[in-house]
Write a protein that holds these residues in place. Structure first.
Motif, mmCIF file in Angstrom:
data_model
loop_
_atom_site.group_PDB
_atom_site.id
_atom_site.type_symbol
_atom_site.label_atom_id
_atom_site.label_comp_id
_atom_site.label_asym_id
_atom_site.label_seq_id
_atom_site.Cartn_x
_atom_site.Cartn_y
_atom_site.Cartn_z
ATOM 1 N N LEU A 1 0.806 -1.168 -0.075
ATOM 2 C CA LEU A 1 0.204 0.054 -0.039
ATOM 3 C C LEU A 1 1.138 1.206 0.090
ATOM 4 C CD1 LEU A 1 -2.976 1.158 0.064
ATOM 5 C CD2 LEU A 1 -2.626 1.306 2.703
ATOM 6 N N GLU A 2 1.993 1.256 0.764
ATOM 7 C CA GLU A 2 2.899 2.337 0.852
ATOM 8 C C GLU A 2 3.526 2.668 -0.485
ATOM 9 O OE1 GLU A 2 4.266 2.457 5.326
ATOM 10 O OE2 GLU A 2 5.368 1.204 3.989
ATOM 11 N N ALA A 3 3.957 1.621 -1.178
ATOM 12 C CA ALA A 3 4.421 1.671 -2.731
ATOM 13 C C ALA A 3 3.709 2.145 -3.534
ATOM 14 C CB ALA A 3 5.005 0.110 -3.043
ATOM 15 N N LEU A 4 2.173 1.851 -3.414
ATOM 16 C CA LEU A 4 1.329 2.377 -4.312
ATOM 17 C C LEU A 4 0.994 3.907 -4.143
ATOM 18 C CD1 LEU A 4 -1.249 2.370 -6.498
ATOM 19 C CD2 LEU A 4 -2.586 1.674 -4.370
ATOM 20 N N VAL A 5 0.920 4.123 -2.854
ATOM 21 C CA VAL A 5 0.225 5.612 -2.417
ATOM 22 C C VAL A 5 1.468 6.626 -2.386
ATOM 23 C CG1 VAL A 5 -1.043 6.819 -0.605
ATOM 24 C CG2 VAL A 5 -1.699 4.545 -1.203
ATOM 25 N N ILE A 6 2.390 6.094 -1.232
ATOM 26 C CA ILE A 6 3.585 7.225 -1.142
ATOM 27 C C ILE A 6 4.635 7.142 -2.363
ATOM 28 C CG2 ILE A 6 5.350 7.530 0.569
ATOM 29 C CD1 ILE A 6 2.604 7.745 1.529
ATOM 30 N N GLU A 7 4.738 6.016 -3.222
ATOM 31 C CA GLU A 7 5.800 6.225 -4.279
ATOM 32 C C GLU A 7 5.355 6.482 -5.581
ATOM 33 O OE1 GLU A 7 8.084 2.626 -3.835
ATOM 34 O OE2 GLU A 7 8.245 2.534 -1.490
ATOM 35 N N SER A 8 3.844 6.117 -5.622
ATOM 36 C CA SER A 8 3.273 6.252 -7.037
ATOM 37 C C SER A 8 2.346 7.104 -7.104
ATOM 38 C CB SER A 8 2.928 4.808 -7.580
ATOM 39 O OG SER A 8 4.104 4.007 -7.703
ATOM 40 N N LEU A 9 1.181 7.056 -6.369
ATOM 41 C CA LEU A 9 0.198 7.718 -6.635
ATOM 42 C C LEU A 9 0.274 9.394 -5.898
ATOM 43 C CD1 LEU A 9 -3.013 7.953 -7.260
ATOM 44 C CD2 LEU A 9 -3.593 7.111 -5.104
ATOM 45 N N LEU A 10 0.658 9.627 -4.937
ATOM 46 C CA LEU A 10 0.679 10.905 -4.460
ATOM 47 C C LEU A 10 1.666 11.726 -5.509
ATOM 48 C CD1 LEU A 10 0.427 10.624 -0.731
ATOM 49 C CD2 LEU A 10 -1.195 11.284 -2.482
ATOM 50 N N PRO A 11 2.895 11.157 -5.661
ATOM 51 C CA PRO A 11 3.675 12.165 -6.789
ATOM 52 C C PRO A 11 3.124 12.214 -7.994
ATOM 53 C CG PRO A 11 4.905 10.226 -5.665
ATOM 54 C CD PRO A 11 3.509 10.001 -5.160
ATOM 55 N N ALA A 12 2.403 11.293 -8.535
ATOM 56 C CA ALA A 12 1.920 11.283 -9.832
ATOM 57 C C ALA A 12 0.775 12.607 -9.757
ATOM 58 C CB ALA A 12 1.059 10.100 -10.264
ATOM 59 N N LEU A 13 -0.118 12.265 -8.692
ATOM 60 C CA LEU A 13 -0.898 13.566 -8.621
ATOM 61 C C LEU A 13 -0.545 14.928 -8.186
ATOM 62 C CD1 LEU A 13 -3.457 11.705 -6.163
ATOM 63 C CD2 LEU A 13 -3.938 12.414 -8.565
ATOM 64 N N ARG A 14 0.557 14.869 -7.700
ATOM 65 C CA ARG A 14 1.467 16.366 -7.311
ATOM 66 C C ARG A 14 2.082 16.957 -8.631
ATOM 67 N NH1 ARG A 14 2.778 14.038 -1.448
ATOM 68 N NH2 ARG A 14 0.851 14.351 -0.219
ATOM 69 N N THR A 15 2.396 15.906 -9.678
ATOM 70 C CA THR A 15 3.050 16.322 -10.811
ATOM 71 C C THR A 15 2.365 16.490 -11.899
ATOM 72 O OG1 THR A 15 4.001 14.241 -11.264
ATOM 73 C CG2 THR A 15 5.251 15.868 -9.928
ATOM 74 N N GLY A 16 0.875 15.934 -11.959
ATOM 75 C CA GLY A 16 0.080 15.820 -13.141
ATOM 76 C C GLY A 16 0.336 14.735 -14.093
ATOM 77 N N ARG A 17 0.975 13.646 -13.618
ATOM 78 C CA ARG A 17 1.150 12.644 -14.278
ATOM 79 C C ARG A 17 0.126 11.515 -14.028
ATOM 80 N NH1 ARG A 17 4.685 9.514 -12.773
ATOM 81 N NH2 ARG A 17 5.253 10.375 -10.961
ATOM 82 N N PRO A 18 -0.367 10.962 -15.281
ATOM 83 C CA PRO A 18 -1.624 9.744 -15.291
ATOM 84 C C PRO A 18 -0.728 8.468 -14.633
ATOM 85 C CG PRO A 18 -1.103 10.044 -17.325
ATOM 86 C CD PRO A 18 -0.352 11.279 -16.635
ATOM 87 N N ILE A 19 -1.273 7.643 -13.747
ATOM 88 C CA ILE A 19 -0.613 6.321 -13.622
ATOM 89 C C ILE A 19 -1.830 5.330 -13.820
ATOM 90 C CG2 ILE A 19 1.258 7.263 -12.220
ATOM 91 C CD1 ILE A 19 -0.223 6.212 -9.896
ATOM 92 N N ARG A 20 -1.527 4.043 -13.787
ATOM 93 C CA ARG A 20 -2.385 2.818 -13.838
ATOM 94 C C ARG A 20 -1.590 1.959 -12.872
ATOM 95 N NH1 ARG A 20 -6.610 1.736 -17.188
ATOM 96 N NH2 ARG A 20 -6.119 -0.380 -17.523
ATOM 97 N N ARG A 21 -1.883 1.390 -11.697
ATOM 98 C CA ARG A 21 -1.622 0.404 -10.798
ATOM 99 C C ARG A 21 -2.456 -0.396 -10.382
ATOM 100 N NH1 ARG A 21 2.055 2.927 -12.679
ATOM 101 N NH2 ARG A 21 3.894 3.955 -11.623
ATOM 102 N N THR A 22 -2.089 -1.776 -10.137
ATOM 103 C CA THR A 22 -2.785 -2.843 -9.350
ATOM 104 C C THR A 22 -2.370 -3.128 -8.098
ATOM 105 O OG1 THR A 22 -1.564 -4.553 -10.493
ATOM 106 C CG2 THR A 22 -3.766 -3.631 -11.621
ATOM 107 N N LEU A 23 -3.513 -3.428 -7.247
ATOM 108 C CA LEU A 23 -3.197 -3.682 -5.754
ATOM 109 C C LEU A 23 -4.337 -4.572 -5.175
ATOM 110 C CD1 LEU A 23 -1.476 -3.715 -3.282
ATOM 111 C CD2 LEU A 23 -2.572 -1.506 -2.724
ATOM 112 N N ALA A 24 -4.184 -5.810 -4.938
ATOM 113 C CA ALA A 24 -5.355 -6.271 -3.913
ATOM 114 C C ALA A 24 -6.282 -6.804 -4.896
ATOM 115 C CB ALA A 24 -5.768 -5.700 -2.490
ATOM 116 N N GLY A 25 -6.053 -6.823 -6.170
ATOM 117 C CA GLY A 25 -7.246 -7.251 -7.098
ATOM 118 C C GLY A 25 -7.938 -6.069 -7.720
ATOM 119 N N MET A 26 -7.542 -4.820 -7.215
ATOM 120 C CA MET A 26 -8.161 -3.513 -7.863
ATOM 121 C C MET A 26 -7.068 -2.689 -8.879
ATOM 122 S SD MET A 26 -10.807 -3.744 -6.329
ATOM 123 C CE MET A 26 -11.664 -2.170 -6.729
#
Length: 380
Positions: A286-311
């Motif tokens: 979860l930390e890898a998804l949110v801290i390392e990928s999602l929040l940096p992408a949102l704060r720099t305007g980059r789209p991302i696609r990640r999977t975690l726990a079947g989602m």
């Protein structure tokens, strides 16, 4: 009856027994903690009943359950032995036994109309839980340890009235009254994490890592986690966008999410995943998804696609974050081999969870080499 003012046990248990209009179910294995629970409940009166879970994992467990039954009968308390039948798992035996124990207790509580199930967990058990979760890399939710009470099932609460009492007090209480109790030698077995930990206590205490301090850490972690959880729940409601997202699921306002402190954003995403139907999530992933990928992408305007726990978690150009079931994915055999083994992927250690996935005491190693004839928690 609440006992003399200096009695360390009866005044603590009395309010718990007074909470329930119906019968109270006592989980008694025969160790000093649960024996004190049963004897104290009988002294206080009320409508307590007793249940002993026989996991059937070692010779003599049935005889021990019968001994508890005879002790309960002498006190005038109804007793039932709840047996864990069927095949046992080859891995994760302790976790499976714990799950079975609470399922059996819950089913029996429903059968007798009990809305409250009490166990004899002590401050020492809490300290072991915190220390083992610390070793597993848990966050504050895990370091909060066991809760004094939690919902076991709709209409049934699990309570631990002695969670703040040292085990030595309950043992001395039994011995002063001539109350017999059982000791499980496997609790000191070095093949099990609990046995190794108990052997290490003298060295840990010399360095100041005492059960009392670990229990205080649990209280502080629980307090902080409650505040973070409340903030995350409020943030999730504020960030939710109307209507289902693409492919179902839900959507969040990514700008609102990116503005949150990382600790709150982490829990907000965890709650969003849970609402969308995700499987339990390991904290490090979860930390890898949110801290390392999602929040940096949102704060720099980059789209991302990640999977975690079947989602599938994805962002778009409008900074919306969507949560939807991930499409099935087949990985070629050669790709699986190239990915390496569990240890190379960092999956060999015990998992740590952000939420209340593991709440009832320390886990034992799941490796088959440490399995033996062991009944979990006979001293509880």
């Amino acid at each position: 009856m609440t006992g003399p003012p200096d009695d360390p046990v009866l005044p603590i248990l009395a309010p718990w027994l007074g909470r329930s209009a119906g019968p109270v179910l006592l989980a008694v294995s025969g160790g000093p903690d649960s024996s004190a629970l049963m004897q104290a409940a009988a002294a206080l009166g009320g409508t307590a009943q007793v249940a002993t879970v026989d996991h059937g994992l070692r010779p003599g467990s049935g005889a021990e359950a019968d001994a508890v039954g005879r002790a309960a009968a002498r006190l005038g308390l109804p007793h039932a032995t709840l047996r864990w039948v069927g095949s046992k798992p080859g891995r994760g035996l302790q976790e499976a036994a714990r799950t079975a124990r609470y399922a059996l207790l819950c089913a029996h509580a429903e059968a007798i109309g009990a809305g409250l199930v009490l166990t004899g967990h002590t401050r020492d058990d809490q300290a072991e839980t915190v220390l083992m979760r610390l070793a597993a890399g848990s966050g504050t939710a895990g370091l909060a340890g066991m809760r004094a009470e939690r919902v076991l099932a709709p209409g049934i609460v699990l309570g631990r009235p002695f969670l703040h009492l040292p085990k030595a007090i309950l043992t001395a209480w039994c011995e002063a009254r001539g109350i017999p109790y059982l000791r499980d030698p496997s609790n000191a077995d070095p093949r099990f994490a609990r046995g190794r930990l108990r052997a290490a206590w003298p060295a840990l205490e010399r360095e100041g890592l005492t059960p009392a301090r670990l229990a205080r850490l649990a209280e502080r972690a629980a307090r902080d986690e409650a505040a973070l959880a409340a903030a995350a729940e409020h943030a999730l409601e504020a960030a939710l966008l109307p209507g289902p997202g693409r492919g179902g699921g839900l959507r969040l306002d990514g700008g609102a999410l990116a503005a949150l402190p990382d600790a709150v954003a982490l829990r907000c995403v965890d709650r969003a995943l849970a609402r969308a139907g995700a499987a339990p999530r390991r904290l490090e992933r979860l930390e890898a998804l949110v801290i390392e990928s999602l929040l940096p992408a949102l704060r720099t305007g980059r789209p991302i696609r990640r999977t975690l726990a079947g989602m599938l978690v994805a962002t778009d150009a409008a900074a919306r974050v969507s949560f939807a079931p991930a499409p099935p994915r087949r990985q070629p055999a050669d790709a699986r081999l190239a990915a390496g083994g569990r240890r190379l992927l960092g999956k060999a250690g015990p998992p740590a969870y952000i939420g209340e996935v593991c709440t009832d005491g320390p886990d034992e190693p799941s490796d088959a080499s440490v399995r033996g004839s062991h009944t979990p928690g006979i001293d509880r």
